[in-house]
Design a protein around this motif. Structure first.
Motif, PDB file in Angstrom:
ATOM      1  N   LEU A 226       0.949  -1.157  -0.064  1.00  0.00           N
ATOM      2  CA  LEU A 226       0.148   0.018   0.091  1.00  0.00           C
ATOM      3  C   LEU A 226       0.860   1.253  -0.066  1.00  0.00           C
ATOM      4  N   ILE A 227       1.878   1.275   0.850  1.00  0.00           N
ATOM      5  CA  ILE A 227       2.727   2.583   0.802  1.00  0.00           C
ATOM      6  C   ILE A 227       3.330   2.682  -0.382  1.00  0.00           C
TER       7      ILE A 227
ATOM      8  N   LEU B  53       2.452   1.666  -3.482  1.00  0.00           N
ATOM      9  CA  LEU B  53       1.444   2.131  -4.130  1.00  0.00           C
ATOM     10  C   LEU B  53       1.174   3.774  -4.210  1.00  0.00           C
ATOM     11  N   MET B  54       1.097   4.264  -2.978  1.00  0.00           N
ATOM     12  CA  MET B  54       0.577   5.416  -2.493  1.00  0.00           C
ATOM     13  C   MET B  54       1.984   6.354  -3.011  1.00  0.00           C
TER      14      MET B  54
ATOM     15  N   ILE C 213       1.930   6.687  -6.880  1.00  0.00           N
ATOM     16  CA  ILE C 213       0.642   7.756  -7.084  1.00  0.00           C
ATOM     17  C   ILE C 213       1.241   9.431  -6.809  1.00  0.00           C
ATOM     18  N   CYS C 214       2.099   9.675  -5.865  1.00  0.00           N
ATOM     19  CA  CYS C 214       2.249  10.953  -5.306  1.00  0.00           C
ATOM     20  C   CYS C 214       3.483  11.331  -6.342  1.00  0.00           C
TER      21      CYS C 214
ATOM     22  N   ALA D 270       1.768  12.204  -9.477  1.00  0.00           N
ATOM     23  CA  ALA D 270       1.065  13.519  -9.412  1.00  0.00           C
ATOM     24  C   ALA D 270       1.981  14.558  -9.211  1.00  0.00           C
TER      25      ALA D 270
ATOM     26  N   LEU E 286       0.614  17.456 -11.884  1.00  0.00           N
ATOM     27  CA  LEU E 286      -0.099  18.481 -11.409  1.00  0.00           C
ATOM     28  C   LEU E 286       0.516  19.939 -11.959  1.00  0.00           C
TER      29      LEU E 286
ATOM     30  N   SER F 172       0.255  22.959  -5.449  1.00  0.00           N
ATOM     31  CA  SER F 172      -0.220  21.520  -5.413  1.00  0.00           C
ATOM     32  C   SER F 172       0.844  20.704  -5.602  1.00  0.00           C
TER      33      SER F 172
ATOM     34  N   ILE G 175       2.670  20.516  -2.078  1.00  0.00           N
ATOM     35  CA  ILE G 175       1.793  19.706  -1.152  1.00  0.00           C
ATOM     36  C   ILE G 175       1.835  18.166  -1.530  1.00  0.00           C
TER      37      ILE G 175
ATOM     38  N   VAL H 156       3.133  15.236   1.010  1.00  0.00           N
ATOM     39  CA  VAL H 156       2.529  13.839   1.445  1.00  0.00           C
ATOM     40  C   VAL H 156       3.501  12.749   1.099  1.00  0.00           C
TER      41      VAL H 156
ATOM     42  N   SER I 169       6.724  12.828   1.480  1.00  0.00           N
ATOM     43  CA  SER I 169       7.711  12.970   2.688  1.00  0.00           C
ATOM     44  C   SER I 169       7.205  12.156   3.708  1.00  0.00           C
ATOM     45  N   PHE I 170       5.415  12.209   4.401  1.00  0.00           N
ATOM     46  CA  PHE I 170       5.060  11.346   4.939  1.00  0.00           C
ATOM     47  C   PHE I 170       5.357   9.920   4.871  1.00  0.00           C
ATOM     48  N   LEU I 171       5.100   9.583   3.551  1.00  0.00           N
ATOM     49  CA  LEU I 171       4.852   8.277   3.138  1.00  0.00           C
ATOM     50  C   LEU I 171       6.130   7.541   3.356  1.00  0.00           C
TER      51      LEU I 171
ATOM     52  N   LEU J 275      -5.376  10.324  -0.143  1.00  0.00           N
ATOM     53  CA  LEU J 275      -4.718  10.706  -1.132  1.00  0.00           C
ATOM     54  C   LEU J 275      -5.432  11.126  -2.397  1.00  0.00           C
TER      55      LEU J 275
ATOM     56  N   MET K  23      -3.631  16.569   3.120  1.00  0.00           N
ATOM     57  CA  MET K  23      -2.237  16.457   3.482  1.00  0.00           C
ATOM     58  C   MET K  23      -2.109  16.495   5.044  1.00  0.00           C
TER      59      MET K  23
ATOM     60  N   TYR L 235       6.256  14.961  15.161  1.00  0.00           N
ATOM     61  CA  TYR L 235       5.476  15.133  14.005  1.00  0.00           C
ATOM     62  C   TYR L 235       3.962  16.012  14.680  1.00  0.00           C
TER      63      TYR L 235
END
Lengths: 343, 126
Positions: A14-15, A17-18, A21-22, A25, A29, A34, A37, A41, A43-45, B22, B38, B69
């Motif tokens: 899952l991670i 895959l996301m 996508i990021c 994107a 974008l 955008s 941002i 995201v 960076s979080f993943l 997401l 986000m 965080y």
């Protein structure tokens, strides 16, 4: 704990895959904000991924930099940037297609090469048969530092860390030189930037109560790096973020009155100087450059404890530099170099 | 073992919820939607790191990351809000040198011009 690679395989899928996508994107974008941002995201993943791989120190750095600094700097820079798309000239379409073919071929080759990579935490892989066992077995007895990452970072590989902090210092210098000594012909002009209206009661109250906590936490991260993830880089970033928060909740002038530009520059250089100075003192006492055993006589402790204290002193130097560089980058980038008003 | 299974199920469920956020981040029509997405992903990340720590049995190592965080997560949101506050505000008018204090009354030339204007318009109409 026995590492089980089958644990949480759903997590990896899952991670990843996301993350894909990021990554797509962020390129696809339109609109700089955008993209910034979506990068946040990502960076979080990646932080989650590193946490899962038990690379806790790396994950901590990503958490501090990704959550506090990088997107803020993107936003501050985006104020002054015009973005345009150049139309294709005839003939350029073919070059783009050739580039695509080359990129696909490289991707296929790299994917084919991943089969030769060892598994995660494979005990038979070259990385965990040559150097790591030595560090893990002897690290605590030689440096009295339970966190082996800190011991490697600031003792066994302290030259690397010193020049890393020099690189960070150079980044601040370059941003300063570029922004203050070039004509502003090509940038979006924000003359007569409007003053903020309103009193921002909630923001200012929150900032007043959270900034001291943030700074104490930064000092804890810096000093507790021997025993838990953390150290100079992470502590410095969090400390710098507290000044950035001050500038965001009040304004740039308010923050600059608390931490003047002169002091920022002194701290930028002073941290690196502290690091190199400790190395030079060791050299002058007849040991290697950054051989912390030399400090044992001064401090009145054993050589093992001297290495532990040397690591702490060096981490303080790194922390001061990183903190000042983060603040300096924000001051310069968010105000376009004139230090009048930030975000 | 059952408890561990429960935590793993929780992690996977949170990840699926993150996937929903997401979608909002990637597809969101406005930047404000993306910012909110986000922010929620950041909060979920905080929880997920603690859960990974519990599953691995070393939660004390991960608490510092989640604290970082929790302390830093909203700075980006504030910065984005400030960015739009600045972009959206109209620029103040250019200050003019000839402006006088409000109490000083109209300038002589301006008063003359105001008096002369209707006449000139009439002349043009003729």
């Amino acid at each position: 704990m026995v590492w089980d690679t089958s644990l949480l395989w759903q997590f990896d899928i899952l991670i990843l895959l996301m993350m894909v996508i990021c990554a797509v994107a962020a390129l696809a974008l339109d609109g700089l904000i955008s993209s910034a941002i979506v990068t946040g995201v990502y960076s979080f993943l990646i932080c989650l991924m590193w946490t899962h791989m038990m690379a806790v120190d790396v994950a901590f750095t990503e958490a501090a930099v990704g959550a506090a600094i990088s997107t803020v700097i993107f936003l501050g820079t985006a104020q002054y940037i015009n973005r345009w798309i150049k139309a294709d000239r005839p003939g350029e379409q073919g070059i783009k297609q050739i580039t695509l073919v080359i990129a696909v071929i490289c991707a296929v080759m790299m994917l084919a090469a991943t089969r030769d990579l060892p598994d995660w935490a494979d005990p038979a892989s070259p990385a965990s048969t040559h150097l790591s066992p030595g560090f893990i077995r002897q690290g605590y007895h030689e440096t009295a530092t339970p966190n082996v990452v800190t011991a490697v970072l600031a003792d066994y590989r302290s030259y690397d860390t010193m020049f890393e902090s020099v690189v960070v210092f150079a980044a601040a210098l370059v941003v300063m030189v570029v922004l203050r000594h070039t004509s502003h012909k090509h940038r979006k002009v924000l003359r007569l930037r409007p003053k903020r209206e309103g009193r921002d009661t909630v923001l200012r109250g929150a900032a007043q109560s959270i900034i001291p906590v943030m700074q104490i936490f930064a000092l804890y991260v810096l000093c507790h790096g021997h025993y838990s993830p953390g150290g100079g880089f992470q502590g410095g970033v969090i400390f710098g973020a507290s000044f950035i928060l001050l500038a965001l909740c009040y304004n740039l002038k308010f923050s600059m009155n608390r931490f003047r530009e002169h002091a920022v520059l002194w701290c930028c250089a002073g941290g690196v100087l502290l690091y190199a100075g400790i190395g030079a003192v060791c050299l002058a006492l007849g040991w290697n450059f950054l051989g912390y055993e030399a400090l044992a006589r001064f401090l009145g402790v054993t050589e093992v404890m001297a290495r532990s204290h040397g690591i702490l002193a060096v981490e303080v130097g790194v922390g001061i530099t990183v903190m000042a560089v983060m603040v300096s980058l924000y001051y310069d980038l968010a105000s376009g170099g004139d230090l009048e008003e930030g975000l | 073992m059952n408890l561990e299974l429960f935590f793993i199920a929780m992690v996977v469920a949170l990840l699926f919820l993150m996937l929903c956020n997401l979608y909002r981040v990637v597809a969101g029509p406005t930047v404000i939607d993306r910012m909110l997405g986000m922010n929620v992903i950041g909060i979920k990340t905080t929880v997920l790191i603690v859960l990974i720590g519990i599953i691995d049995g070393r939660v004390e190592m991960f608490i510092d990351i989640t604290l970082a965080y929790a302390l830093l997560n909203f700075i980006t949101t504030i910065a984005a809000a400030r960015f739009y506050q600045r972009i959206a505000q109209p620029a103040p008018p250019e200050p003019r040198e000839s402006l006088t204090a409000p109490s000083a009354g109209p300038l002589v030339e301006e008063a003359d011009a105001a008096a002369a204007e209707p006449d000139s318009e009439k002349e043009e109409n003729k």
